[in-house]
Design a protein around this motif. Structure first.
Motif, mmCIF file in Angstrom:
data_model
loop_
_atom_site.group_PDB
_atom_site.id
_atom_site.type_symbol
_atom_site.label_atom_id
_atom_site.label_comp_id
_atom_site.label_asym_id
_atom_site.label_seq_id
_atom_site.Cartn_x
_atom_site.Cartn_y
_atom_site.Cartn_z
ATOM 1 N N ALA A 169 -0.641 -13.276 4.483
ATOM 2 C CA ALA A 169 -1.823 -12.838 3.710
ATOM 3 C C ALA A 169 -1.628 -11.207 3.901
ATOM 4 C CB ALA A 169 -2.981 -13.333 4.103
ATOM 5 N N VAL A 170 -1.242 -10.691 4.872
ATOM 6 C CA VAL A 170 -1.239 -9.338 5.208
ATOM 7 C C VAL A 170 -0.086 -8.840 4.513
ATOM 8 C CG1 VAL A 170 -0.868 -7.496 7.082
ATOM 9 C CG2 VAL A 170 -2.420 -9.145 7.543
ATOM 10 N N TYR A 230 -0.799 -8.309 0.933
ATOM 11 C CA TYR A 230 -1.847 -7.370 0.876
ATOM 12 C C TYR A 230 -0.898 -5.824 0.571
ATOM 13 C CZ TYR A 230 -5.268 -3.757 1.619
ATOM 14 O OH TYR A 230 -5.901 -2.486 1.740
ATOM 15 N N ASP A 231 -0.082 -5.974 1.432
ATOM 16 C CA ASP A 231 0.925 -4.947 1.653
ATOM 17 C C ASP A 231 1.584 -4.644 -0.034
ATOM 18 O OD1 ASP A 231 2.527 -2.812 2.984
ATOM 19 O OD2 ASP A 231 4.080 -4.314 2.459
ATOM 20 N N TYR A 282 0.497 -5.779 -2.626
ATOM 21 C CA TYR A 282 -0.322 -5.588 -3.641
ATOM 22 C C TYR A 282 -0.650 -4.122 -3.733
ATOM 23 C CZ TYR A 282 -5.217 -4.947 -5.109
ATOM 24 O OH TYR A 282 -6.399 -4.196 -5.773
ATOM 25 N N VAL A 283 -0.852 -3.487 -2.523
ATOM 26 C CA VAL A 283 -1.099 -1.898 -2.508
ATOM 27 C C VAL A 283 0.037 -1.046 -2.809
ATOM 28 C CG1 VAL A 283 -1.906 0.126 -1.072
ATOM 29 C CG2 VAL A 283 -2.743 -2.087 -0.469
ATOM 30 N N LEU A 315 -6.328 -15.627 -0.678
ATOM 31 C CA LEU A 315 -6.053 -14.351 -0.844
ATOM 32 C C LEU A 315 -4.502 -13.876 -1.155
ATOM 33 C CD1 LEU A 315 -7.714 -13.356 2.764
ATOM 34 C CD2 LEU A 315 -8.483 -12.852 0.102
ATOM 35 N N SER A 322 -3.707 -11.861 -4.691
ATOM 36 C CA SER A 322 -2.995 -10.681 -4.756
ATOM 37 C C SER A 322 -1.621 -10.691 -5.536
ATOM 38 C CB SER A 322 -2.490 -10.473 -3.260
ATOM 39 O OG SER A 322 -3.401 -10.245 -2.284
#
Length: 313
Positions: A122-123, A126-127, A129-130, A219, A223
């Motif tokens: 998930a992290v 997110y990386d 996604y950013v 999540l 993303s």
């Protein structure tokens, strides 16, 4: 839950060890399976170790994406080491007995590493996604301190939950059969040997599975839905292809891992068959860690270049 009825108090004998049946139904293939599992284990250790090594040594692989990839490769090494050495021992010696403490320890580490993998995936989503949806602020948002916090959180946040869950399961009385129809001490095969009502334990399993499996998975889906919508708006086909290439490897790993894990831990236990559980567990504990380095290396030009540099040295 197909639990065993608790016998009268006078006839209750507390089990001190279990028997992991594993491949006991294929006695003529024991040494072949031992060799196969050993080769797979060595392959996993070497391939994930190589990915970890190049992400630490190569100056071109010092971005947050490769920091998390290094964590992921190290995690995969830990994950398989929680189950495969015992499997190799059982195949090599034919001594399938495992003490209650060793079984609880194996289960606890398996749960912790599995939960960490869900959170780390998930992290990593997110990386991406950013990086794709907010590229100008990416170095600020994903600075080294934030990356360390996210990685540390992924490794540690589930520890008390999984220790508590394991303690609750092994505080149950076990009586009657001590044979676990599995390759390692997994939750549902162990719960089947418990006496009395295990409804509360099952509900806890599903709750933890939702928290550490379904929530990270949702999540990740959120993303990637945002990432895909941004990518489709990019003006050129080249930029779209480049953006997709940075995400495709991670997305393949997510599908492989979460697909088998969700079926195993979020389907009603009454629908669990021993053969299906074994196949699925082999998939997310052996097949996925073995293919992950290949997926990341073959679909990532930076990793391929770093590998060539390492080989040329």
């Amino acid at each position: 839950m197909g639990h065993q009825e608790k016998p009268p108090e006078g006839n209750l004998t507390e089990l001190m060890e279990f028997v992991l049946l594993g491949f006991a139904d294929m006695p003529h293939l024991q040494w072949f399976l031992f060799g196969l599992v050993l080769i797979i284990y060595i392959t996993i250790l070497m391939s994930n170790g190589t990915i970890f090594l190049i992400t630490k040594m190569d100056p071109a692989l010092q971005s947050p994406m490769y920091f998390f990839l290094a964590n992921f490769s190290f995690l995969e090494t830990c994950y398989v080491s929680a189950t495969l050495p015992r499997m190799l021992l059982n195949l090599g010696t034919q001594r399938r007995r495992i003490s209650l403490v060793a079984c609880a320890t194996q289960m606890c580490f398996g749960l912790m590493f599995g939960g960490t993998e869900c959170l780390l995936l998930a992290v990593m989503a997110y990386d991406r996604y950013v990086a794709i949806c907010n590229p100008l602020h990416y170095p600020l948002v994903m600075n080294h301190r934030v990356c360390l916090q996210l990685a540390t959180g992924s490794w540690t946040i589930g520890i008390p939950f999984h220790i508590g869950q394991t303690c609750q399961i092994f505080s149950l009385p076990f009586c009657g059969s001590n044979q676990i129809s599995h390759f390692f001490c997994d939750i549902f095969p162990v719960l089947k040997l418990a006496c009395g009502d295990t409804f509360v334990n099952e509900m806890l399993v599903y709750t933890v599975a939702v928290l550490f499996g379904m929530v990270p998975f949702l999540l990740i889906l959120g993303s990637y839905s945002k990432i895909i919508s941004i990518i489709l708006k990019l003006p050129s086909a080249t930029s779209r292809a480049k953006a997709f290439s940075t995400c495709s490897s991670h997305l393949m790993v997510v599908v492989l891992f979460f697909g088998s894990a969700i079926i195993t831990y979020l389907t009603p236990n009454s629908r669990h068959s021993e053969r299906t559980d074994k196949v699925l567990s082999l998939f997310y504990t052996i097949v996925t860690p073995m293919f992950n380095p290949m997926i990341y290396s073959l679909r990532n030009k930076d990793v391929i270049i770093a590998l060539r540099k390492l080989v040329c040295k």
